[in-house]
Enzyme design. Structure first.
Site, PDB file in Angstrom:
ATOM      1  CB  CYS A 104      -0.969  -0.010   1.169  1.00  0.00           C
ATOM      2  SG  CYS A 104      -0.179  -0.047   2.760  1.00  0.00           S
ATOM      3  CB  THR A 105       4.160   2.099   1.565  1.00  0.00           C
ATOM      4  OG1 THR A 105       3.674   1.913   2.887  1.00  0.00           O
ATOM      5  CG2 THR A 105       5.112   3.277   1.539  1.00  0.00           C
TER       6      THR A 105
END
Lengths: 538, 440
Positions: B210-211
């Protein structure tokens, strides 16, 4: 996106070849290495092993000084000699074989005994970056040490006998900007925020943020906010374990829960809790840096002052003026859970302040150069920037002259006396190696060098050591074990022990040449039986 | 031409240590001329890896009197090896590391007989490994270390639960990264093995998906995005990423720069892209020389008994002065690899699925498996529960992943056989259900 597509840079062959080390000391470190000229005295196995680890990374040039002819014994321990080279100049053969390792390196040799050069051409050593000596007898060592001390050229003396390795570094003064510490403490200044940081954090109101934003605020801001609250009520930073735990609890209580998804926690707050231990210390100038800034050489610059001291003085002036008692800001942020925009904004704030601080130091450097009557381009701006970025970790070492260890009127042996009280101390090896040097001077051989002389040599070596200890005001050695062991070695050079020290000594040379990393200060001893090592200062 | 007198003098340094006694010798050491003869003629050493450590090791061993040496390495020589792998020249680029290294040593050190094997360690069987007196590893791969560790453990012979000492082949392991290194001496079955201390290896740096997809902050996040998401999607060269293909690196660099610009992220360089894509570990000649030399000294001491061995782990760091530290790594009583005791796995949830078990095996710090294949003896039959490595079996067993262990027929006390690339032999795990049956 309107901007033209980025193009990949051409990778030079040189960059590709040295890629794995450029990642360590950078292109500027490599340039320094390629500009260096190192002198190696005696192409023993130890000598060529040191050179191997300098030629491979691409040192500019080397010169071997060695008047010996290759023997069968040499070939058994030295990889850079060949069987059919017996009887030929050791300096010449070693030079040829080492040059095969890297075509970027220049190498030459002097087929003469180091003694002759020391006596006949005293200026010979003037232009070397570093001089390394192996297997040098006491008299020549003292002479060489004095000569290089005057010239202010680093000297590294190495020796291995049997399983024992010894290295002594002589340098008058050595300054390092890039020390590459393993655990760097971030320079965040939460307790003493600079104006732009304060303004930015003040503009954030945690209570008004949506859940999504709240969970994407960089932990630095979270920590700042809670620290602010803490100081408002307690008037000072949390210091004790207890106080820190209380602050952590306050932060934990600030964590919000997502009503729709209970599993979702706020990682940024968790990070803030963890950072309490490392990031909320008082921002101040570390003692060792303070000592450098308060050093006489920093305060009283002269026309001869090196750029290190001139920049140090500029930093000192900065601290006393613009810096408000603090060093120029480092300007880098650790990574933290946050959305891109919030993180980059914060990163830019630190970065810009660091640039502003470095510019102020640069202006002060120019001012100092003017006062000293030096041209403004004698220190490049990038050196000042580098200094500012690493100001928290700069290092200065003042060395001692090896020759002093051989002058019992000057030599302070209290360190030896103290160490020898501990039977485990590796200081005993220093004492015996010194005894062996005395033995060599007297008998022109190593103790135990000849099979039929081992027993008598034990007695003779003991006498040498006792004499030395007397001169130093020490009692005799408690046990003879080590004396016996060294006579068993009989001066043998074991290849793997020399290869071990050779790698380490090469790295010390690289430290001096690149001005990066901290060298040994100043004596290193290694025992290959236990793999233990010790560092002593003489 | 080379008389025995020359030979005699050539080894005179070693002979002093081997033919004379001293106060710090091991009690079983007998000074004699036979020890050198044993090193020269009989003592067989295997060097695993002909890279930074391997080149140094071959030279060090050859000059410490060892002549019966085998070296195994599957890699070929690259330009970026030349700053430290000193047996290779520019003209050797593309050739087998093991072969070129062996040839060089044999020509430089008369009488030295290095035999090269250009293959994976997994290509050799027990009979190959059994012939050696000592195995020295100069590897950069943890998986390969774990595999050879498992191999040497599988060669141990136990009689009535007693270890037959003559089946122990000592393993000396060296490792370097930048200015740091370590050396350890492992006596399989007797002292701490690689698996006993698996948690010493730092976990690999990974970035949450997700980063990299949504909130990139570092240049590394941008590079990972291009590598993991953009490459498979756009498939620019219709193949997997080859870190050694400059066209591939160029493409990733250019796309990463674009992404970094889009997010205002600074500091993305070509060097960094290469480093992230190829997972490059910085390396320098000096550290490799130091660590290899320490390994060779240990081999010399072990083979000759002339003094005590390193007990049993040394770390080195020469960034700040020179720092070394030695300590005794401890053998783990329930080590999966060397303890002879089946490892118990506690299951405390009746809904525990096979998928959960596999994840557990991969993430548990003392197991760290990669893609385990599981079989078990159920209702009198040997049944494959899941196997990822063979496509047809994977397809057939995939449905088991979402079944609970109980649904698969496993019970308290059931034994599961686990195969993984980290070990040459199957590991037996014993299930222990620690919840009450009434929970079910």
């Amino acid at each position: 996106m309107a901007s033209p597509a980025p193009k990949s840079p051409e990778q030079s062959e040189r960059n590709r070849k040295y890629d794995r080390q450029l990642r360590l000391w950078g292109d500027h470190g490599q340039a320094a290495l390629e500009g260096a000229h190192v002198c190696i005295i005696n192409a023993t196995a130890l000598g060529t092993e040191i050179l191997k680890s300098l030629v491979l990374p691409g040192i500019g040039a080397f010169t071997i000084v060695d008047g010996k002819k290759v023997t069968s014994e040499d070939i058994g321990a030295n990889f850079f000699l060949e069987t059919d080279s017996v009887g030929k100049s050791r300096a010449q053969i070693a030079t040829q074989m080492l040059l095969e390792l890297n075509s970027d390196v220049r190498g030459d040799y002097i087929d003469e005994e180091p003694d002759q050069i020391l006596y006949n051409s005293p200026d010979f050593f003037n232009n070397f970056t570093v001089v390394v000596a192996t297997c040098l007898v006491e008299k020549s060592l003292v002479l060489l040490s004095q000569r290089l001390w005057e010239l202010n050229i680093p000297l590294i003396v190495c020796r291995t006998i049997g399983f024992i390795a010894y290295m002594r570094i002589q340098v008058k003064e050595h300054m390092v900007v890039e020390t590459h510490p393993d655990n760097e403490v971030p320079d965040l200044r939460l307790d003493k925020p600079f104006e732009t940081l304060k303004k930015h954090v003040d503009s954030v109101n945690l209570d008004e943020l949506s859940f999504k934003d709240h969970s994407h605020v960089p932990y630095l801001i979270v920590l700042y906010k809670f620290l602010e609250k803490w100081i408002l009520s307690k008037r000072e930073l949390p210091k004790s374990y207890n106080e820190k735990s209380q602050l952590k609890q306050m932060i934990r209580e600030g964590i919000r829960r997502d009503e729709n998804d209970t599993s979702n926690s706020e990682e940024n707050f968790e990070e803030a809790v963890k950072a309490v231990n490392t990031c909320i210390g008082r921002t101040e100038i570390p003692e060792n840096v303070m000592n450098i800034l308060n050093n006489d050489q920093c305060i009283n610059l002269t026309a001869k002052s090196s750029s290190f001291w001139i920049i140090a003085k500029a930093v000192r002036d900065f601290v006393e003026n613009e810096g408000g008692g603090l060093l120029p800001l480092k300007g880098t942020l650790p990574d933290m859970t946050a959305d891109t925009e919030k993180y980059i904004t914060l990163q830019q704030i630190y970065h810009k302040q660091a640039i502003a601080d470095a510019e102020a130091v640069w202006r002060r450097t120019l001012q100092l150069l003017r006062q000293l009557g030096k041209s403004s381009d004698s220190i490049p701006e990038r050196d000042v920037k580098l200094f500012c970025r690493h100001a928290l970790n700069i290092y200065v070492a003042k060395g001692t002259c090896i020759a002093d260890e051989y002058d019992s009127k000057i030599f302070d042996a209290s360190n030896i006396v103290q160490c020898l009280e501990n039977p485990e101390s590796m200081m005993v090896y220093y004492v015996i190696l010194r005894g062996i040097e005395k033995f060599q001077t007297e008998y022109n051989s190593y103790p135990g060098e000849f099979d039929d002389q081992v027993e008598p040599d034990i007695v003779k070596l003991k006498v040498c050591i006792t004499k030395l200890l007397n001169e130093w005001g020490c009692g005799p050695l408690v046990k003879d074990d080590y004396v016996h062991e060294f006579c068993r070695f009989g001066g043998a050079e074991l290849h793997s022990v020399s290869a071990f020290l050779g790698g380490l000594a090469a790295q010390e040379v690289i430290k001096f040449v690149t001005n990066q990393y901290k060298p040994v200060h100043n004596t290193f001893i290694y025992d290959a039986v236990t793999s233990n090592s010790g560092t002593f200062f003489f | 031409m080379m008389g025995s007198d020359h030979m005699h003098r050539r080894w005179s340094n070693l002979r002093k240590v081997l033919e004379r006694s001293g106060p710090f010798c091991r009690p079983d050491f007998e000074p004699s001329t036979e020890t050198l003869q044993f090193l020269l003629d009989n003592c067989k050493i295997l060097v695993i890896g002909a890279g930074g450590l391997g080149c140094e090791l071959l030279k060090d061993l050859g000059l410490m009197g060892f002549r019966q040496i085998h070296v195994i390495d599957m890699d070929t020589i690259e330009l970026s090896n030349l700053n430290r792998q000193f047996l290779f020249r520019h003209k050797d680029i593309g050739s087998s590391k093991a072969e070129v290294a062996a040839k060089f040593i044999n020509s430089r050190i008369p009488g030295c007989n290095v035999i090269s094997h250009c293959c994976k360690i997994q290509d050799k069987a027990e009979d190959f490994y059994r012939q050696f007196h000592i195995v020295i590893c100069g590897l950069d791969s943890i998986i390969a270390r774990r595999w050879i560790n498992g191999m040497l453990l599988s060669l141990l012979v136990y009689e009535d639960g007693e270890l037959d000492r003559s089946s122990v082949i000592p393993m000396i392991d060296g490792g370097t990264e930048g200015f740091k290194g370590n050396v350890r001496v492992i006596l399989p079955g007797l002292t701490a093995c690689i698996e006993c201390t698996l948690d010493l290896y730092p976990p690999q740096v990974t970035y949450p998906l997700c980063t990299i997809a949504n909130t990139p902050r570092l240049p590394e996040h941008c590079i990972e995005y291009v590598k993991v998401i953009q490459w498979p999607k756009e498939n620019p060269f219709e193949c997997a990423i080859d870190g050694d293909d400059p066209q591939h690196i160029n493409w990733i660099y250019e796309k990463s720069i674009e992404r970094a610009a889009q997010f205002g992220i600074q500091g993305l360089t070509y060097r960094l892209v290469q480093g992230v894509v190829k997972n490059i570990i910085p390396a320098v000649a000096s550290t490799n020389a130091v660590i290899a030399a320490a390994c060779a000294t240990e081999a010399f001491k072990l083979a000759s008994s002339c003094s005590a061995s390193l007990n049993n782990y040394m770390v080195l760091n020469d960034v700040d002065g020179i720092y070394t530290y030695t300590y005794e790594a401890e053998k783990k009583e329930d080590c999966v690899a060397c303890s002879q005791v089946p490892k118990e796995i506690e299951i405390n949830n009746p809904k525990f699925k096979l998928n959960d078990l596999i994840e557990f095996l991969c993430e548990k710090p003392d197991l760290q498996m990669k893609n385990p294949g599981l079989t078990a003896y159920i209702n009198g039959k040997n049944k494959t529960l899941y196997m990822q490595t063979v496509a047809s079996i994977e397809e057939r067993t995939r449905e088991n992943l979402t079944k609970t262990l109980v649904e698969l027929g496993l019970r308290n006390g059931s034994e599961i056989n686990v195969a993984d690339i980290t070990t040459p032999s199957t590991i037996v795990l014993k299930l222990k259900f620690v919840y009450c049956n009434s929970d079910m």
